[in-house]
Design a protein around this motif. Structure first.
Motif, mmCIF file in Angstrom:
data_model
loop_
_atom_site.group_PDB
_atom_site.id
_atom_site.type_symbol
_atom_site.label_atom_id
_atom_site.label_comp_id
_atom_site.label_asym_id
_atom_site.label_seq_id
_atom_site.Cartn_x
_atom_site.Cartn_y
_atom_site.Cartn_z
ATOM 1 N N GLN A 437 139.359 25.626 31.509
ATOM 2 C CA GLN A 437 140.951 24.870 30.808
ATOM 3 C C GLN A 437 141.014 25.612 29.632
ATOM 4 O O GLN A 437 140.766 26.070 28.264
ATOM 5 C CB GLN A 437 141.157 23.452 30.465
ATOM 6 N N GLU A 438 140.806 27.555 30.418
ATOM 7 C CA GLU A 438 141.336 28.482 29.531
ATOM 8 C C GLU A 438 141.433 29.783 30.149
ATOM 9 O O GLU A 438 141.533 30.237 30.730
ATOM 10 C CB GLU A 438 140.135 29.462 28.239
ATOM 11 N N ILE A 439 143.104 30.399 29.590
ATOM 12 C CA ILE A 439 143.824 31.193 30.296
ATOM 13 C C ILE A 439 142.922 32.740 30.119
ATOM 14 O O ILE A 439 142.859 32.401 28.435
ATOM 15 C CB ILE A 439 145.374 31.170 30.045
ATOM 16 N N HIS A 440 142.310 33.695 30.841
ATOM 17 C CA HIS A 440 141.641 35.272 30.524
ATOM 18 C C HIS A 440 142.889 35.708 30.224
ATOM 19 O O HIS A 440 143.848 35.894 30.609
ATOM 20 C CB HIS A 440 140.347 34.798 31.156
ATOM 21 N N ALA A 441 142.251 36.746 29.401
ATOM 22 C CA ALA A 441 143.677 38.395 30.079
ATOM 23 C C ALA A 441 143.601 38.852 30.210
ATOM 24 O O ALA A 441 145.023 39.059 31.208
ATOM 25 C CB ALA A 441 142.060 39.161 28.668
ATOM 26 N N ARG A 442 142.760 38.625 31.743
ATOM 27 C CA ARG A 442 143.116 39.415 32.804
ATOM 28 C C ARG A 442 144.468 39.089 33.411
ATOM 29 O O ARG A 442 144.923 39.420 34.241
ATOM 30 C CB ARG A 442 141.867 39.187 33.806
ATOM 31 N N GLU A 443 144.031 37.559 33.215
ATOM 32 C CA GLU A 443 145.362 36.582 34.034
ATOM 33 C C GLU A 443 146.969 36.972 33.385
ATOM 34 O O GLU A 443 147.783 37.340 34.003
ATOM 35 C CB GLU A 443 145.264 35.100 33.424
ATOM 36 N N TYR A 444 146.949 37.214 32.108
ATOM 37 C CA TYR A 444 147.913 37.786 31.756
ATOM 38 C C TYR A 444 148.401 39.703 32.288
ATOM 39 O O TYR A 444 149.316 39.404 32.401
ATOM 40 C CB TYR A 444 148.469 37.751 29.820
ATOM 41 N N ARG A 445 147.336 40.264 32.470
ATOM 42 C CA ARG A 445 147.864 41.450 32.746
ATOM 43 C C ARG A 445 148.205 41.629 34.446
ATOM 44 O O ARG A 445 149.011 42.327 34.198
ATOM 45 C CB ARG A 445 145.885 41.851 33.047
ATOM 46 N N TRP A 446 147.831 40.387 34.901
ATOM 47 C CA TRP A 446 148.069 40.419 36.458
ATOM 48 C C TRP A 446 149.188 39.358 36.668
ATOM 49 O O TRP A 446 150.055 40.217 37.454
ATOM 50 C CB TRP A 446 146.776 39.632 36.865
ATOM 51 N N TYR A 447 149.779 38.708 35.949
ATOM 52 C CA TYR A 447 150.919 37.664 35.897
ATOM 53 C C TYR A 447 152.335 37.615 34.911
ATOM 54 O O TYR A 447 152.639 36.925 35.332
ATOM 55 C CB TYR A 447 150.336 36.708 36.638
ATOM 56 N N LEU A 448 151.453 37.690 34.027
ATOM 57 C CA LEU A 448 152.440 37.513 32.630
ATOM 58 C C LEU A 448 153.830 38.321 33.516
ATOM 59 O O LEU A 448 154.175 39.298 33.726
ATOM 60 C CB LEU A 448 152.182 38.395 31.735
#
Length: 448
Positions: A437-448
């Protein structure tokens, strides 16, 4: 009971005489994730407990998640009124704590041996397995080995930093097995060993492991499986404390660096009869093969115990001496179950799969149930890695799959207790879901 009370009372009084400056004692027990919980007792009140006064703590303290929160597990935690449960003092474990700023003592407590033991308490689970084996005339001898990393005391943006070499003040960032690392870090390592010995723990071999700042400590073999697991648990607590005192951070985290080896908990187990004969060595070592087969059969269903968190699954595969399949071999460190070379008297298995941050009581209990199952089923194991490097059976490599594989396995439910298996699996499932239940920085780098 009167005899035990008098023994405990003598232990407390002797401790007070030897350590008159100690005013408080931490009464501690291991919860399901492998963290200590408990209470800090005035030492004069401890005498009353030793003499027979009730010692009660919340039953649900055993159910705490990795971050200390409570999960709804059946009727526990939110629909049971959060009841207290009796605990008892574990004789022989009252020892001084040397790593705190103020004089302090500590002592293990447990529900096993009380009138109403907590079925899902880790020490009680192991106690029940050992008691059943004893009734069958099987007496395990056990030794743990634990790997851990030293880091710099300060984190950098939440990430671990390499431990500083005390001689050069440079980062100890080179993986090696050099004996010189033991010399360079001798002050903190020596203190760890002496502190552990003061806790009654028999430390034998110290090794500088392959990872940067990584070490391994071996403990002596014990005929008391509960005490062997106590040693592993207490060593983790004292080692963290001693490291902080020396300006380091010690961690038993399974895989702190993706590019370097993880830290494991290796468990050596021999089985003897009442006369002291090694059961595994009988009949041209046929029981050894049966025991191995039982361990391997249950191993895929024990993964939530051997790899108790998301990080622990990262340790499996892709690095040195960490298997990705249930396999065995003679003198083979790539195997989950290794058979070290030894004479018939000392013939044993070395179970190498568990991560260093696993719960030692539960790891040993699961291994023993596997051995017990193998001896009774009397099946031949798959080929050892010595004969076939591709030999092995798949096991789950992610938590939710592992929980599904464990929860309804009939041999485990019988061997470890159905109530424990249900509670443990739900605890692991909820912990894993909470971790996600936490969005990590890598998810933003990959998918934002």
């Amino acid at each position: 009971m009167k005899s035990q009370s008098s023994t405990l009372l003598a232990e407390v009084r002797t401790f007070r005489q030897n350590h008159p400056d100690v005013r408080y004692v931490d009464l501690i027990a291991l919860d399901i994730p492998g963290h200590f919980y408990g209470k800090r007792y005035p030492v004069d009140m401890l005498e009353k407990v030793a003499a027979g006064s009730p010692l009660k703590l919340p039953q649900n303290a055993v159910l705490l998640g990795a971050q200390g929160g409570l999960f709804k597990i059946g009727d526990y935690c939110f629909h049971d009124g959060d009841p207290d449960a009796n605990r008892r003092l574990v004789p022989g474990t009252l020892k001084p704590v040397s790593w705190e700023a103020q004089p302090l003592g500590q002592m293990l407590i447990t529900s096993d041996g009380t009138e109403a033991p907590i079925e899902f308490e880790p020490r009680e689970v192991l106690a029940q397995v050992l008691e059943r084996l004893q009734r069958k005339g099987i007496h395990p001898v056990v030794a743990f080995e634990l790997e851990f990393y030293l880091f710099d005391k300060k984190l950098s943006d939440g990430l671990p930093q390499f431990a500083r070499d005390p001689l050069s003040d440079d980062a100890d960032d080179q993986p090696n097995l050099h004996i010189e690392r033991l010399s360079r870090f001798a002050p903190v390592l020596d203190d760890m060993v002496e502190t552990a010995k003061a806790q009654g723990i028999d430390i034998t071999v110290i090794t500088a492991e392959l990872g940067p700042g990584q070490f391994e400590i071996n403990f002596g073999h014990l005929e008391d499986g509960l005490r062997a697991a106590d040693w592993a648990a207490l060593f983790c607590r004292s080692t963290r404390g001693v490291a902080l005192k020396h300006g380091y951070r010690a961690s038993f985290m399974a895989k702190p660096y993706l590019q370097h080896p993880g830290s494991g908990m290796h468990v050596h187990v021999s089985l003897y009869d009442a006369a002291g004969n090694n059961l595994l060595a009988a009949h041209q070592q046929q029981p050894l093969r049966h025991a191995v087969a039982g361990c391997l059969e249950l191993l895929p269903h024990c993964m939530p115990i051997f790899s108790p968190n998301h990080n622990a699954f990262r340790r499996l595969g892709g690095t040195v001496n960490a298997a990705t399949r249930a396999c065995w071999g003679f003198e083979d460190r790539d195997a989950c179950v290794r058979i070290p070379e030894s004479d018939p008297r000392n013939l044993r298995i070395e179970h190498r799969l568990a991560s260093a941050d696993a719960n030692p009581y539960l790891v040993l209990a699961a291994i023993l149930v596997g051995l017990e199952h193998g001896l009774e089923a009397a099946k031949e194991p798959i080929a050892p890695l010595n004969d076939d490097r591709n030999s092995g059976a798949d096991f789950p490599l992610e938590m939710l799959e592992a929980v599904r594989a464990m929860q309804h396995q009939p041999t485990l439910r019988e061997g470890l207790g159905a109530e424990f298996v249900d509670v443990y699996c739900e605890n692991k499932r909820q912990d894993h879901l909470a971790f996600q239940q936490e969005i990590h920085a890598r998810e933003y780098r990959w998918y934002l």
